[in-house]
Design a protein around this motif. Structure first.
Motif, PDB file in Angstrom:
ATOM      1  N   CYS A 231     -31.520   5.303  12.268  1.00  8.84           N
ATOM      2  CA  CYS A 231     -31.257   3.901  12.653  1.00  8.84           C
ATOM      3  C   CYS A 231     -32.524   3.330  13.298  1.00  8.84           C
ATOM      4  O   CYS A 231     -32.988   3.855  14.313  1.00  8.84           O
ATOM      5  N   VAL A 232     -33.053   2.287  12.713  1.00  8.92           N
ATOM      6  CA  VAL A 232     -34.303   1.709  13.238  1.00  8.92           C
ATOM      7  C   VAL A 232     -34.153   0.195  13.420  1.00  8.92           C
ATOM      8  O   VAL A 232     -33.238  -0.418  12.868  1.00  8.92           O
ATOM      9  N   GLY A 233     -35.063  -0.377  14.181  1.00  9.84           N
ATOM     10  CA  GLY A 233     -35.095  -1.831  14.377  1.00  9.84           C
ATOM     11  C   GLY A 233     -33.824  -2.352  15.022  1.00  9.84           C
ATOM     12  O   GLY A 233     -33.305  -3.400  14.628  1.00  9.84           O
ATOM     13  N   VAL A 234     -33.330  -1.619  16.021  1.00 11.50           N
ATOM     14  CA  VAL A 234     -32.046  -2.016  16.638  1.00 11.50           C
ATOM     15  C   VAL A 234     -32.252  -3.266  17.503  1.00 11.50           C
ATOM     16  O   VAL A 234     -33.134  -3.300  18.357  1.00 11.50           O
ATOM     17  N   GLN A 235     -31.437  -4.278  17.246  1.00 15.43           N
ATOM     18  CA  GLN A 235     -31.517  -5.527  18.025  1.00 15.43           C
ATOM     19  C   GLN A 235     -30.139  -5.822  18.587  1.00 15.43           C
ATOM     20  O   GLN A 235     -29.160  -5.848  17.829  1.00 15.43           O
ATOM     21  N   ASN A 236     -30.060  -6.071  19.874  1.00 18.07           N
ATOM     22  CA  ASN A 236     -28.775  -6.488  20.452  1.00 18.07           C
ATOM     23  C   ASN A 236     -28.738  -8.008  20.415  1.00 18.07           C
ATOM     24  O   ASN A 236     -29.536  -8.662  21.073  1.00 18.07           O
ATOM     25  N   ILE A 237     -27.825  -8.566  19.634  1.00 19.63           N
ATOM     26  CA  ILE A 237     -27.711 -10.034  19.558  1.00 19.63           C
ATOM     27  C   ILE A 237     -26.386 -10.388  20.229  1.00 19.63           C
ATOM     28  O   ILE A 237     -25.383 -10.681  19.573  1.00 19.63           O
ATOM     29  N   LEU A 238     -26.392 -10.311  21.543  1.00 20.83           N
ATOM     30  CA  LEU A 238     -25.122 -10.371  22.279  1.00 20.83           C
ATOM     31  C   LEU A 238     -24.719 -11.784  22.672  1.00 20.83           C
ATOM     32  O   LEU A 238     -23.577 -12.025  23.047  1.00 20.83           O
ATOM     33  N   GLN A 239     -25.656 -12.726  22.557  1.00 20.70           N
ATOM     34  CA  GLN A 239     -25.317 -14.102  22.940  1.00 20.70           C
ATOM     35  C   GLN A 239     -24.748 -14.910  21.774  1.00 20.70           C
ATOM     36  O   GLN A 239     -24.342 -16.048  21.939  1.00 20.70           O
ATOM     37  N   ALA A 240     -24.723 -14.323  20.580  1.00 15.67           N
ATOM     38  CA  ALA A 240     -24.190 -15.047  19.412  1.00 15.67           C
ATOM     39  C   ALA A 240     -22.701 -15.335  19.614  1.00 15.67           C
ATOM     40  O   ALA A 240     -22.050 -14.690  20.440  1.00 15.67           O
ATOM     41  N   ARG A 241     -22.172 -16.297  18.831  1.00 14.13           N
ATOM     42  CA  ARG A 241     -20.734 -16.613  18.930  1.00 14.13           C
ATOM     43  C   ARG A 241     -19.917 -15.329  18.740  1.00 14.13           C
ATOM     44  O   ARG A 241     -18.944 -15.085  19.430  1.00 14.13           O
ATOM     45  N   CYS A 242     -20.384 -14.528  17.797  1.00 16.98           N
ATOM     46  CA  CYS A 242     -19.752 -13.228  17.611  1.00 16.98           C
ATOM     47  C   CYS A 242     -20.825 -12.177  17.957  1.00 16.98           C
ATOM     48  O   CYS A 242     -21.704 -11.905  17.128  1.00 16.98           O
ATOM     49  N   PRO A 243     -20.825 -11.629  19.191  1.00 15.87           N
ATOM     50  CA  PRO A 243     -21.898 -10.703  19.598  1.00 15.87           C
ATOM     51  C   PRO A 243     -22.025  -9.537  18.622  1.00 15.87           C
ATOM     52  O   PRO A 243     -21.013  -9.049  18.116  1.00 15.87           O
ATOM     53  N   LEU A 244     -23.256  -9.103  18.361  1.00 13.52           N
ATOM     54  CA  LEU A 244     -23.451  -8.027  17.396  1.00 13.52           C
ATOM     55  C   LEU A 244     -24.688  -7.198  17.702  1.00 13.52           C
ATOM     56  O   LEU A 244     -25.581  -7.641  18.430  1.00 13.52           O
ATOM     57  N   VAL A 245     -24.715  -6.001  17.138  1.00 13.56           N
ATOM     58  CA  VAL A 245     -25.908  -5.150  17.179  1.00 13.56           C
ATOM     59  C   VAL A 245     -26.383  -5.037  15.735  1.00 13.56           C
ATOM     60  O   VAL A 245     -25.607  -4.663  14.850  1.00 13.56           O
ATOM     61  N   ARG A 246     -27.637  -5.398  15.504  1.00 14.24           N
ATOM     62  CA  ARG A 246     -28.177  -5.370  14.132  1.00 14.24           C
ATOM     63  C   ARG A 246     -29.201  -4.237  14.031  1.00 14.24           C
ATOM     64  O   ARG A 246     -30.004  -4.061  14.946  1.00 14.24           O
ATOM     65  N   PHE A 247     -29.165  -3.491  12.980  1.00 15.72           N
ATOM     66  CA  PHE A 247     -30.148  -2.421  12.787  1.00 15.72           C
ATOM     67  C   PHE A 247     -30.250  -2.086  11.300  1.00 15.72           C
ATOM     68  O   PHE A 247     -29.402  -2.486  10.506  1.00 15.72           O
ATOM     69  N   ALA A 248     -31.310  -1.342  10.982  1.00 14.84           N
ATOM     70  CA  ALA A 248     -31.450  -0.885   9.597  1.00 14.84           C
ATOM     71  C   ALA A 248     -31.140   0.604   9.584  1.00 14.84           C
ATOM     72  O   ALA A 248     -31.584   1.350  10.466  1.00 14.84           O
ATOM     73  N   HIS A 249     -30.368   1.016   8.604  1.00 15.66           N
ATOM     74  CA  HIS A 249     -30.088   2.439   8.437  1.00 15.66           C
ATOM     75  C   HIS A 249     -30.975   2.918   7.303  1.00 15.66           C
ATOM     76  O   HIS A 249     -30.699   2.663   6.130  1.00 15.66           O
ATOM     77  N   GLN A 250     -32.070   3.583   7.676  1.00 12.19           N
ATOM     78  CA  GLN A 250     -33.102   3.907   6.673  1.00 12.19           C
ATOM     79  C   GLN A 250     -32.635   4.800   5.522  1.00 12.19           C
ATOM     80  O   GLN A 250     -32.950   4.511   4.377  1.00 12.19           O
TER      81      GLN A 250
END
Ligand code: GTP
Ligand code: MG
Length: 587
Positions: A277-296
């Motif tokens: 799992c790389v490039g993990v970004q916590n996007i917690l302020q979005a209307r629907c909070p999410l964690v985005r990442f790439a699974h290599q």
């Protein structure tokens, strides 16, 4: 991510003694089979989830001896299914018939020793086979299953060879749709993630939703995931022991705050301990909070959300619509492909129409046919049985789960007709005052005669895409409750607009392109396979001459006189046997 992988030792003997004769090389299409057997959406998801829990992902040497590989694995148990694919290296997905085999396999793994680096000792189901298993000359290479979508050029080529527009749209779906193997890999990635999130929440389930499961997924689309903690709530609420968890639970200011804190720790875990799992970004302020990442290892872009049950229900709804009539999927795939080719949709978030909105627009259009091809959402609710009852955060999300209860009306429209009328419908939709609502469909608007009059009317119609033509218009779509450019009522959270993000410019481009495509589909040259190349639907994927490139360049195009734009449209196609003035489809 190598340091998180566990190497397999070939010499280790497993607990099981089965041989390769137990291996079934062919993977049956579970979704298609289950749908044919009229399994519910939930039953299909459960089946796949359970398969994924019995599976491992193995990074292999590129020249793998398949037989030796399977002989070795079958020492740990019966292998039900397996396949190979490439994603910056060779990988195998192996599904055992029992979860015990995974424990046996893990026992035989070792933690790789890497100089100057230390490994986090987390035993995941992502393994790495270091043993060469080399290819002998008489051994055929294993087949590597493709996981990427065809390019626009390849699509154009494929479509050009077909004999009718209906055939074109059917083969487009076949070329773009998720394969059986790709869906298995998606469920496996969710299951691998669940092992990580399970460190905090042992009873959690990570489920895929969105286009992975709604039957409209295209190869290469993201994997939307939900961290589902409902099972924990449900089991702890059933027990009437008088004890409640106090010191083991922490409270948050709101449900949103709790979701954010859960996702933030899971995001951290994924970042620190998630193999591949790389490039993990916590996007917690979005209307629907999410964690985005790439699974290599899979090549998937993943969006992990929590507390998002309505989105799962929306996926079930779209799946249901997709199963009711094959034309639904063909039309949705075609419209999505057309929209992507013209940059009406984008993988970058912004003011563009999303694939979800487009799909709802297709459903709405099909509900408005005469006779309708799809039932309203209210009808799906009426047909629901007691076990289908579903209320999420005060929203009634009940829909029938048994497809056999739904009776459809006879409608024999061809795909060509539906495509043509889809473009006419939205090329003339009174977006300025009406909303799109698939729950209750009001009286269908009549097919507007004005579109048929192109190109004489083209100057007015193409120059003012959002000005509704007055002639031939008598629809009674629901009045728009707010002033956003495009209003598509959220199917389950009915006070929300799923396309609130869309601005006037993007809507104008959509309308202009609908009109252009409707007009193109009325031209004999476009419909005739032997007169132009590319022809039919493939011609609609060529760069537009009436609309700017939108997502790529937001520079406003100066409108030329309609007649010269229409001439350019035809000129942009290569007239067979004539002079070549072709514009090549963008790759
Ligand atoms: P792709 O573009 O192929 O990924 O399609 P998708 O259907 O997976 O869309 P996306 O990844 O943007 O969103 C995932 C799911 O979230 C959708 O299928 C919907 O169920 C839900 N969703 C997306 N956008 C909205 C929205 O604006 N409102 C609501 N209620 N749900 C949405
Ligand atoms: Mg998605």
């Amino acid at each position: 991510f190598d340091r998180f992988c566990f190497g397999l030792e070939p010499q280790t003997q497993g607990r099981f003694t089965s041989t390769t004769s137990a291996i079934k090389p062919q993977i049956e299409n579970t979704t298609a089979k289950a749908a044919k057997e009229s399994k519910t959406f939930q039953a299909i998801q459960e089946e796949r989830r359970e398969q994924a829990e019995r599976s491992v992902l193995i990074s292999c040497p590129p020249k793998i001896n398949e037989k030796k590989f399977l002989d070795y694995l079958s020492k740990h148990g019966t292998v039900n299914n397996h396949f190979f694919y490439n994603s910056y290296g060779a990988y195998a997905v192996v599904e055992f018939s029992s979860r015990d085999s995974i424990a046996s396999l893990k026992e035989s793994t070792n933690i790789p020793a890497v100089e100057h680096e230390a490994a986090v000792p987390f035993k995941s189901r992502l393994l790495s086979l270091k043993w060469p298993g080399s290819q002998s000359s008489n051994q055929p290479m294993p087949k590597f299953k493709n996981q990427s979508p065809p390019s626009i050029g390849e699509i154009t080529q494929l479509l050009t060879e077909k004999d009718s527009i209906d055939e074109q749209l059917q083969s487009l779906t076949e070329a773009l749709q998720l394969t059986e193997e790709n869906v298995s890999l998606r469920f496996l990635v969710c299951s691998l993630l669940q092992d990580i999130a399970g460190a905090y929440f042992p009873e959690c389930i990570i489920r895929p939703f969105g286009s992975t499961v709604n039957s409209f997924g295209k190869l290469g689309c993201d994997v939307d995931m939900i961290l589902d903690l409902d099972g924990i709530y449900a089991t702890s609420q059933k027990k009437g022991s008088g004890l409640s968890l106090e010191y083991q639970v922490k409270r948050g200011a709101s449900e949103r705050a709790v979701t954010q804190s859960i996702l933030s720790v899971i995001g951290k875990c994924v970042d620190q301990f998630g193999p591949g799992c790389v490039g993990v970004q916590n996007i917690l302020q979005a209307r629907c909070p999410l964690v985005r990442f790439a699974h290599q290892p899979s090549g998937f872009q993943c969006d992990l959300t929590a507390n998002n049950r309505v989105a799962m229900k929306s996926s079930e709804l779209l799946f249901l619509y997709g199963q009711l009539d094959p034309r639904v999927r063909h039309l949705v795939f075609s419209v999505r492909c057309w929209a992507r080719a013209h940059s009406i949709t984008s993988s970058i978030p912004g003011a563009w129409i999303t694939n979800f909105s487009l799909t709802v627009m297709v459903v709405f259009f099909l509900q408005q046919r005469n006779p309708p091809i799809l039932p309203t959402l209210d009808r799906l609710k009426e047909l629901a049985g007691p076990s289908d009852k579903c209320v999420i955060e005060g929203n009634d999300c009940t829909i029938v789960s048994d497809l056999s209860k739904i009776t459809l009306q006879q409608n024999t429209d061809t795909l060509e007709k539906l495509l043509q009328e889809f473009f006419e419908f939205y090329g003339n939709f009174p977006f300025n005052k009406a909303s799109i609502n698939i729950r209750k469909v009001s009286h269908p608007p009549t097919t507007r005669a004005s579109m048929r009059k192109l190109p004489e009317d083209a100057a007015d119609v193409l120059a003012n895409p959002l000005q509704t033509p007055t002639r031939g218009q008598c629809g009674r779509e629901q009045t728009k409750p707010e002033t956003t450019a495009l209003y598509i009522q959220n199917p389950f959270e009915t006070t929300l607009n799923v396309s609130k993000n869309v601005n006037g410019t993007q809507l104008e481009r959509f309308v202009a392109l609908c009109r252009e495509s409707a007009w193109l589909l009325q031209q004999k040259e476009i419909l005739n396979r032997s007169s132009v190349s590319p022809w039919g639907f493939a011609a609609l994927l060529l760069p537009s001459v009436t609309s700017g490139t939108g997502v790529k360049s937001r520079r406003k195009r100066k409108l030329e006189p309609a007649s010269s734009r229409i001439k350019n449209l035809l000129d942009s196609l290569k007239i067979k046997g004539g002079e070549t003035v072709a514009k090549k489809g963008s790759e």
